[in-house]
Design an enzyme around this catalytic site. Structure first.
Site, PDB file in Angstrom:
ATOM      1  N   LYS A  13     -18.514 -52.236 -10.807  1.00 33.12           N
ATOM      2  CA  LYS A  13     -18.304 -52.727  -9.439  1.00 33.12           C
ATOM      3  C   LYS A  13     -18.654 -51.638  -8.418  1.00 33.12           C
ATOM      4  CE  LYS A  13     -14.562 -55.865 -10.799  1.00 33.12           C
ATOM      5  NZ  LYS A  13     -13.122 -56.189 -10.674  1.00 33.12           N
ATOM      6  N   LYS A  71      -9.186   2.705  -2.053  1.00 37.23           N
ATOM      7  CA  LYS A  71      -9.453   1.935  -0.840  1.00 37.23           C
ATOM      8  C   LYS A  71     -10.859   2.258  -0.340  1.00 37.23           C
ATOM      9  CE  LYS A  71      -7.164   0.876   3.600  1.00 37.23           C
ATOM     10  NZ  LYS A  71      -5.943   1.146   4.390  1.00 37.23           N
ATOM     11  N   SER A 131       0.272  -3.182   7.135  1.00 39.15           N
ATOM     12  CA  SER A 131      -0.218  -3.633   8.435  1.00 39.15           C
ATOM     13  C   SER A 131       0.955  -3.793   9.389  1.00 39.15           C
ATOM     14  CB  SER A 131      -0.957  -4.974   8.269  1.00 39.15           C
ATOM     15  OG  SER A 131      -1.566  -5.371   9.463  1.00 39.15           O
ATOM     16  N   GLU A 156       0.836  -1.203   0.000  1.00 40.01           N
ATOM     17  CA  GLU A 156       0.000   0.000   0.000  1.00 40.01           C
ATOM     18  C   GLU A 156       0.874   1.259   0.000  1.00 40.01           C
ATOM     19  OE1 GLU A 156      -3.664   1.591   2.895  1.00 40.01           O
ATOM     20  OE2 GLU A 156      -2.399  -0.111   3.479  1.00 40.01           O
ATOM     21  N   CYS A 188      -5.536  -3.394   2.081  1.00 37.56           N
ATOM     22  CA  CYS A 188      -5.320  -3.561   3.525  1.00 37.56           C
ATOM     23  C   CYS A 188      -6.599  -3.757   4.338  1.00 37.56           C
ATOM     24  CB  CYS A 188      -4.514  -2.379   4.052  1.00 37.56           C
ATOM     25  SG  CYS A 188      -3.761  -2.716   5.675  1.00 37.56           S
ATOM     26  N   LEU A 225      -2.401 -55.160   4.611  1.00 36.92           N
ATOM     27  CA  LEU A 225      -2.696 -53.820   5.125  1.00 36.92           C
ATOM     28  C   LEU A 225      -4.182 -53.567   5.371  1.00 36.92           C
ATOM     29  CD1 LEU A 225      -0.386 -51.446   3.068  1.00 36.92           C
ATOM     30  CD2 LEU A 225      -0.558 -51.526   5.556  1.00 36.92           C
ATOM     31  N   ASP A 226      -4.995 -53.823   4.349  1.00 41.37           N
ATOM     32  CA  ASP A 226      -6.402 -53.442   4.427  1.00 41.37           C
ATOM     33  C   ASP A 226      -7.146 -54.184   5.527  1.00 41.37           C
ATOM     34  OD1 ASP A 226      -6.000 -51.719   2.348  1.00 41.37           O
ATOM     35  OD2 ASP A 226      -6.766 -53.063   0.815  1.00 41.37           O
ATOM     36  N   SER A 227      -6.943 -55.492   5.602  1.00 44.57           N
ATOM     37  CA  SER A 227      -7.648 -56.262   6.632  1.00 44.57           C
ATOM     38  C   SER A 227      -7.145 -55.889   8.023  1.00 44.57           C
ATOM     39  CB  SER A 227      -7.492 -57.765   6.393  1.00 44.57           C
ATOM     40  OG  SER A 227      -6.146 -58.184   6.524  1.00 44.57           O
ATOM     41  N   TYR A 238     -15.504 -59.200  -8.234  1.00 46.91           N
ATOM     42  CA  TYR A 238     -16.937 -58.912  -8.198  1.00 46.91           C
ATOM     43  C   TYR A 238     -17.670 -60.020  -7.439  1.00 46.91           C
ATOM     44  CZ  TYR A 238     -21.437 -57.194  -9.909  1.00 46.91           C
ATOM     45  OH  TYR A 238     -22.698 -56.663  -9.998  1.00 46.91           O
ATOM     46  N   GLY A 247     -12.312 -60.859   7.656  1.00 45.68           N
ATOM     47  CA  GLY A 247     -11.313 -61.733   7.055  1.00 45.68           C
ATOM     48  C   GLY A 247      -9.933 -61.134   7.250  1.00 45.68           C
TER      49      GLY A 247
END
Length: 651
Positions: free
Chosen positions: A613, A115, A197, A46, A170, A374-376, A492, A369
Site C-alpha cells: 500500500k 590540552k 569555565s 580540568e 575546556c 481526527l484525521d479528516s 487499498y 471527506g
C-alpha cells in the site's frame, strides 16, 4: 554494552586549591560511587587534582610532584575497579608543562591527553604556565611509576565493548576547529571534556548551545564536567557545570552553583549515534575527506604513521543490564517549552505543501471527506488555512460527510458542526443505498460483516470524493496519517488514495495533539469532542446504545505504542528487542511487558505485509524525521519476510 547503551558520568568533586591530598580523596569518593552504580566512564573537571586556579603555583616543582603522587594514589585506589576515570592534572614532559587529562582504569594509566588550545585572553592566561599539545613530540615517558606513550595527536580510547571515546579540554571545544571534530571523524562515539569555565552573565546559555551544537554536528555523545565551588577565588566564580548530551539532546544536567559534590549519571545510546552517522551521507563524506587529508599529509611528511593514536581499555566484570535513562513515551509530541513553535511549524508545512499543489494545478476548489474523526478534521483545518493563505473562498472547500452502516450520531453531528463553523460548503451523501446495491451485484450477504463489508464502504466513499472532484474541477485532499500508513490501516484504493495527502507525514498521536492545539485557539467544543471520540473507521454498525462498536485501538493496538515503535524502528533502525526494552521503560506502569510485546509483534507483522500500500502512495508533505514516502524516505520490497523481526521480539 547491552542494546548499545553505555553508562557514563560527569562529576564535580569538592576542591581545595593546591591541596592535592584533599582533592584526590574527593575524587576517589566519587569514583567509588560511580563504580557502585555501574558507570563505565567518569570524567572530572580540568586540573581537578591540583585545582585550576593555582596560577603561578604551577611554576612550583612541589605542586607538580604532588600532582604525580596524587595520580599514583588514584592508580592504587582503582586497582580493583572497572570504571574508567578521566582526571585532570599538570604533567611535566621534558622541559615543558602540559595541562593534561589522565585516563586510568584498574590501576593502569591508559593514556595522557594534553590540552591543545590555551586561552590567553581576558581572565585566562594559561600560556604563562602550559605548553600546547602542538608542542609535544610523540614519546614514551614514565608517570606515577607507569610507562605511557604521549602524543600531541588526537587519541581514541576503546572500551572492552568497542565503544570509542576521545577527550578534549575546556577551551578546545571553543576553538574554530575543535579536536572533537577530528576525533569524531576518526570514529570516536563519545567526547569527554574536562573544563574550568567561569561564570558570566549569559555565558551558561551560550555554553549549553555550544555543547549541544558540537554534539549534534559530530553526531556524538558529549560529556562535560567543569570546576565548581571550590575553585572560586579572587575575581572569578565557577558554577560547577555537569552536562551530558547525545547528538545535541541534553540527557542530564547538574545543579549550578551547588556547594556540594555532584555526580550525574546517565546512559548514552552508542548504537543510535552510529545509526545516525551511517545514514548521514554528509558525515560519511567528511569522514572520507578527513582520511584522505590525513593520508596525503602523512605521505608528504614521510612519517608513515597514523594521525590518530589508539588505546585499548581493559576488560570489565559483566554486570546485569538496567536501563536507567528516561525514555519519552511520546517521541513525536513536542515538549512543553517548544509546543507552540513546533505545532505551528507542522501546520505551516502541511499548509504550504497543499497550497503549492493547489496553485500548481490551478485548482480553486478542494474536496474533503468529513467523518467527524481526527484525521479528516485535521485535513479540513489544514485545507481551510491553505485557502485562507491563497486568498481563496472557503466556499470552494467541499466537505462531504458520507454516513454509512456504522456512522454514529456523535461523529455525524460533529462533522456537520465542524463544517458549519468553518464556513465551508457542506454536503451529505449517504453511501448505504449504493453499497447495498453493490452487495447485491457481487453476491455478498450484508449480514456478514467481513473485510468485503468494510472495504466496500471505504471504496464507495473514495469514489464519491473522486467523482465530485472531477465534476467540480477540484482536488481530493487525503486524510490518512503516518501511523495508518505504517500499519496498513487503510483500504487499498479506498481511503488509501487521494490527490494529495496532507496528513501523510503526521503520526496519530501528533494528529490528536495538533487538533487539541487548534481547539485551544478556536475556543470550540466540537474539536475537543472530536479529540475525545474513540478512533474508528465506523464500518461496523454501532452497539445497541448507538455508541461506536468498532474501535481501531482494540483491533490493532494503542496508537501511542505504535507511534513509539514507528519512531525507533524507522528513525534509528533498532531491532525489535531493543524497541521492546525502550517501550517497557517508557510505558512502565501503564502496559505490562506481555501487552507491549503482543502489540510490537502486531506492528512488525503488519508493517511488513502492508508495504504494497505504501509503495503507491499519493504525494504528501514530509513534516518530521520519519516519513514513509516511497519516493524518498522508505523504500522496501513488498514481499520481504518478517520472521526475523518476530523472533527478535521474543529475545
Amino acid at each position: 554494552m547491552k542494546y548499545g547503551f553505555i553508562k557514563v558520568s560527569a562529576a564535580v568533586a569538592a576542591v581545595k586549591v593546591a591541596d592535592v591530598e584533599y582533592n584526590v580523596a574527593q575524587v576517589e569518593s566519587l569514583i567509588a560511587q560511580a563504580e557502585g552504580q555501574g558507570v563505565e566512564v567518569i570524567v572530572f573537571p580540568e586540573l581537578c587534582l591540583t585545582g585550576y586556579t593555582c596560577q603561578d603555583l604551577f611554576h612550583q616543582q612541589l605542586l607538580i610532584d604532588k600532582a604525580e603522587e596524587g595520580l599514583l594514589m588514584l592508580l592504587d585506589f582503582t586497582r580493583k575497579l572497572d570504571v574508567i576515570s578521566i582526571v585532570g592534572l599538570p604533567v611535566q614532559i621534558g622541559s615543558l608543562l602540559y595541562n593534561c587529562a589522565a585516563v586510568i582504569q584498574g590501576g593502569t594509566l591508559l593514556g595522557l591527553v594534553p590540552k591543545t588550545y590555551l586561552p590567553n585572553y581576558g581572565e585566562f592566561y594559561e600560556k604563562r604556565w602550559f605548553a600546547s599539545a602542538h608542542d609535544l613530540a610523540p614519546q614514551d615517558i614514565y608517570l606515577a611509576g607507569s610507562p605511557v606513550h604521549v602524543t600531541g595527536a588526537p587519541t581514541i580510547f576503546t572500551t572492552c565493548d568497542g565503544v570509542r571515546f576521545g577527550i578534549e579540554i575546556c577551551e578546545d571545544v571553543w576553538a574554530p576547529t575543535p579536536p572533537s571534530n577530528q576525533l569524531s571523524l576518526a570514529g570516536a562515539d563519545i567526547i569527554f571534556n574536562l573544563s574550568a569555565s567561569d561564570e558570566l552573565i549569559g555565558k551558561h546559555d551560550y555554553l549549553r548551545r555550544l555543547l549541544s551544537q558540537q554534539s549534534a554536528r559530530t553526531m556524538c555523545g558529549y560529556v562535560y564536567a567543569s570546576s565548581g565551588f571550590g575553585e572560586s577565588t579572587q575575581d572569578v566564580v565557577y558554577g560547577g557545570n555537569a552536562m551530558i548530551f547525545e547528538n545535541g539532546l541534553l540527557l542530564s544536567e547538574g545543579e549550578r552553583f551547588s556547594f556540594q559534590p555532584q555526580i550525574k549519571i546517565t546512559q548514552i545510546d552508542v548504537e543510535r549515534l552510529r545509526t545516525e552517522r551511517r545514514a548521514n551521507s554528509t558525515f560519511i563524506t567528511a569522514q572520507s575527506e578527513a582520511y584522505r587529508s590525513a593520508f596525503y599529509s602523512e605521505k608528504a611528511a614521510g612519517k608513515g604513521k597514523s594521525l590518530v593514536f589508539s588505546v585499548a581499555c581493559k576488560p570489565i566484570t559483566p554486570r546485569d543490564f538496567e536501563l536507567i535513562r528516561k525514555i519519552d513515551p511520546h517521541p513525536f509530541i513536542p515538549s512543553d517549552d517548544c509546543m507552540e513553535t513546533s505545532c505551528q511549524e507542522v501546520l505551516n508545512i502541511q499548509v504550504a505543501g497543499l497550497a503549492k499543489r493547489l496553485y500548481h494545478v490551478g485548482a480553486t476548489k478542494a474536496v474533503v471527506g468529513i467523518s467527524g474523526g481526527l484525521d479528516s478534521t485535521l485535513a479540513l483545518l489544514v485545507t481551510v488555512k491553505a485557502f485562507d493563505k491563497l486568498g481563496l473562498s472557503r466556499q470552494g472547500i467541499i466537505g462531504i460527510t458520507m454516513p454509512g452502516f456504522g456512522t454514529t450520531d456523535r461523529t455525524y453531528n460533529n462533522a456537520l458542526k465542524l463544517m458549519r463553523q468553518l464556513q465551508v460548503t457542506a454536503r451529505e451523501i449517504s453511501i448505504a443505498k449504493a453499497v447495498t446495491q453493490h452487495f447485491e451485484d457481487i453476491g455478498h450477504d450484508a449480514a456478514v460483516h467481513d473485510v468485503t463489508y468494510e472495504n466496500a464502504q471505504a471504496r464507495e466513499r473514495t469514489q464519491i470524493l473522486m467523482d465530485v472532484a472531477n465534476k467540480e474541477n477540484a482536488l481530493v485532499v487525503g486524510t490518512g496519517d503516518l501511523s495508518e500508513l505504517a500499519l496498513g490501516w487503510a483500504t487499498y484504493n479506498g481511503d488509501h488514495m487521494s490527490m494529495y495527502g496532507v496528513n501523510a507525514g503526521v503520526p496519530k498521536t501528533l494528529v490528536q495533539h495538533l487538533v487539541r492545539y487548534i481547539a485551544r485557539d478556536m475556543a470550540t467544543e466540537v474539536l475537543l469532542d472530536i479529540v475525545d471520540t474513540p478512533i474508528s473507521p465506523e464500518l461496523i454498525p454501532a452497539d445497541e446504545q448507538g455508541h461506536i462498536k468498532q474501535k481501531t485501538e482494540d483491533l490493532v493496538g494503542p496508537y501511542e505504542l505504535h507511534d513509539f515503535f514507528i519512531y525507533y524502528f524507522l528513525r534509528f533502525g533498532f531491532r525489535p528487542a531493543k524497541v521492546l526494552c525502550l517501550a517497557i521503560r517508557a510505558f512502565g506502569g501503564k502496559y505490562d511487558e506481555e501487552v507491549i510485546k503482543h502489540w510490537l509483534q502486531t506492528f512488525c507483522r503488519r508493517f511488513f505485509t502492508q508495504q504494497f500500500k505504501r509503495s503507491c502512495l499519493p504525494d504528501g508533505p514530509k513534516v518530521g524525521s520519519v516519513s514513509l514516502s516511497p519516493r524518498g524516505d522508505w523504500r522496501m520490497p513488498s514481499d520481504a519476510a518478517y520472521a526475523l523481526w518476530l523472533k527478535d521480539v521474543e529475545r
